[in-house]
Design a protein around this motif. Sequence first.
Motif, PDB file in Angstrom:
ATOM      1  N   ASN A   1      39.416  52.172  43.090  1.00 12.30           N
ATOM      2  CA  ASN A   1      39.665  52.591  41.716  1.00 12.30           C
ATOM      3  C   ASN A   1      40.184  54.027  41.645  1.00 12.30           C
ATOM      4  O   ASN A   1      40.058  54.688  40.618  1.00 12.30           O
ATOM      5  N   ALA A   2      40.765  54.518  42.761  1.00 11.43           N
ATOM      6  CA  ALA A   2      41.234  55.900  42.791  1.00 11.43           C
ATOM      7  C   ALA A   2      42.396  56.125  41.840  1.00 11.43           C
ATOM      8  O   ALA A   2      42.483  57.154  41.170  1.00 11.43           O
ATOM      9  N   TYR A   3      43.320  55.158  41.761  1.00 10.43           N
ATOM     10  CA  TYR A   3      44.525  55.326  40.962  1.00 10.43           C
ATOM     11  C   TYR A   3      44.505  54.517  39.666  1.00 10.43           C
ATOM     12  O   TYR A   3      45.150  54.903  38.687  1.00 10.43           O
ATOM     13  N   LEU A   4      43.823  53.384  39.684  1.00  9.70           N
ATOM     14  CA  LEU A   4      43.749  52.517  38.515  1.00  9.70           C
ATOM     15  C   LEU A   4      42.331  51.969  38.377  1.00  9.70           C
ATOM     16  O   LEU A   4      41.639  51.800  39.393  1.00  9.70           O
ATOM     17  N   PRO A   5      41.877  51.670  37.161  1.00 11.34           N
ATOM     18  CA  PRO A   5      40.540  51.073  37.003  1.00 11.34           C
ATOM     19  C   PRO A   5      40.457  49.721  37.707  1.00 11.34           C
ATOM     20  O   PRO A   5      41.406  48.931  37.686  1.00 11.34           O
ATOM     21  N   ALA A   6      39.313  49.452  38.317  1.00  9.90           N
ATOM     22  CA  ALA A   6      39.147  48.199  39.048  1.00  9.90           C
ATOM     23  C   ALA A   6      38.766  47.037  38.147  1.00  9.90           C
ATOM     24  O   ALA A   6      38.867  45.881  38.563  1.00  9.90           O
ATOM     25  N   ASP A   7      38.350  47.314  36.904  1.00 10.81           N
ATOM     26  CA  ASP A   7      37.864  46.220  36.052  1.00 10.81           C
ATOM     27  C   ASP A   7      38.985  45.300  35.577  1.00 10.81           C
ATOM     28  O   ASP A   7      38.724  44.215  35.055  1.00 10.81           O
ATOM     29  N   GLY A   8      40.255  45.704  35.762  1.00 16.01           N
ATOM     30  CA  GLY A   8      41.355  44.825  35.391  1.00 16.01           C
ATOM     31  C   GLY A   8      41.856  43.959  36.527  1.00 16.01           C
ATOM     32  O   GLY A   8      42.780  43.157  36.336  1.00 16.01           O
ATOM     33  N   LEU A   9      41.235  44.076  37.703  1.00 13.30           N
ATOM     34  CA  LEU A   9      41.659  43.293  38.859  1.00 13.30           C
ATOM     35  C   LEU A   9      41.049  41.896  38.827  1.00 13.30           C
ATOM     36  O   LEU A   9      40.019  41.671  38.185  1.00 13.30           O
ATOM     37  N   PRO A  10      41.667  40.928  39.513  1.00 18.16           N
ATOM     38  CA  PRO A  10      41.050  39.601  39.648  1.00 18.16           C
ATOM     39  C   PRO A  10      39.671  39.705  40.286  1.00 18.16           C
ATOM     40  O   PRO A  10      39.384  40.669  41.010  1.00 18.16           O
ATOM     41  N   GLY A  11      38.820  38.706  40.056  1.00 14.29           N
ATOM     42  CA  GLY A  11      37.424  38.777  40.469  1.00 14.29           C
ATOM     43  C   GLY A  11      37.208  39.154  41.913  1.00 14.29           C
ATOM     44  O   GLY A  11      36.480  40.107  42.227  1.00 14.29           O
ATOM     45  N   TRP A  12      37.847  38.445  42.846  1.00 15.25           N
ATOM     46  CA  TRP A  12      37.616  38.718  44.267  1.00 15.25           C
ATOM     47  C   TRP A  12      38.166  40.075  44.677  1.00 15.25           C
ATOM     48  O   TRP A  12      37.556  40.790  45.485  1.00 15.25           O
ATOM     49  N   LEU A  13      39.319  40.445  44.093  1.00 13.57           N
ATOM     50  CA  LEU A  13      39.915  41.729  44.451  1.00 13.57           C
ATOM     51  C   LEU A  13      39.105  42.883  43.863  1.00 13.57           C
ATOM     52  O   LEU A  13      38.981  43.941  44.483  1.00 13.57           O
ATOM     53  N   ARG A  14      38.526  42.661  42.674  1.00 11.92           N
ATOM     54  CA  ARG A  14      37.667  43.699  42.104  1.00 11.92           C
ATOM     55  C   ARG A  14      36.437  43.922  42.982  1.00 11.92           C
ATOM     56  O   ARG A  14      36.009  45.067  43.189  1.00 11.92           O
ATOM     57  N   THR A  15      35.884  42.838  43.520  1.00 13.43           N
ATOM     58  CA  THR A  15      34.733  42.964  44.412  1.00 13.43           C
ATOM     59  C   THR A  15      35.095  43.777  45.653  1.00 13.43           C
ATOM     60  O   THR A  15      34.348  44.676  46.078  1.00 13.43           O
ATOM     61  N   VAL A  16      36.260  43.476  46.240  1.00 13.71           N
ATOM     62  CA  VAL A  16      36.720  44.235  47.410  1.00 13.71           C
ATOM     63  C   VAL A  16      36.886  45.706  47.058  1.00 13.71           C
ATOM     64  O   VAL A  16      36.457  46.602  47.803  1.00 13.71           O
TER      65      VAL A  16
END
Length: 258
Positions: free
Chosen positions: A184-199
């Motif tokens: 989440n350094a450059y963009l918020p992680a909460d908008g990522l797909p489920g598995w990618l957000r977990t990673v």
Amino acid sequence: MSTLVHDGTAILGRHLRRIRHAPAITVMTQTMPIVFLLFFGYVFGSALAMPGADYRAFLVPGMLVATAANGVMTGMFQAAQDTHRGVTDRLRTMPVSRAAVPLGQALADLVTSTAGMVPLLLVGLAMGWRIEGTALEALAAVGLLLLFRFACTWVGILLGLASRSEEAAGQLGSATFMLPLLSNAYLPADGLPGWLRTVAEWNPISAVTTAVRVLFGNASVPADAAWPVAHPVAGALLWSLALIALCAPAAVRRHARA
């Protein structure tokens, strides 16, 4: 302990002198984070709309952590260079503490990264980023950044000592550029797909970035995040200390192995 301190100080001085005699590399490593900050802040920042927050205020802590994570690349390259040019073998034949050699390199990197953090912070302030937390919280954020840099340097030293050539270390070190992109350094992680957000949220960079943002007062803890991001200060400390505990002894053993 006195031998470790004496020898570690000598190795620290060697690496600082090497930095002084290679100013081009030093200038490049210090200016590239500033170039990326300006690029992301003014190119991406003009195209992104973040409700309730300014993207540059969001970006500066992330860029500070991404720069700290570059300790993997610098530690790897310097350790591989010494290993494959015979410097490590020569030091093994001398009455030098085995732990002092990698420790001196890690401390030298910490000194230079501390100095390099100052212009990056000043550029961030010039771009409109501000420290919204207390002075004590800001000092804690800087301390977390330096601890994470120290941990990443040990990871790089271990990988550099284990590398088969300088070229292989350079290629692997360049691949570490991807690590902040999966966080989440450059963009918020909460908008990522489920598995990618977990990673992304289990990436150590995400925990450290969230902790730095919270301590600087630039953002709150994201909702429904994974444990390291939901408890960012504790997560950042645990990640950093775990990396040091795993990689520092392994790097010392690797260096001592004939």
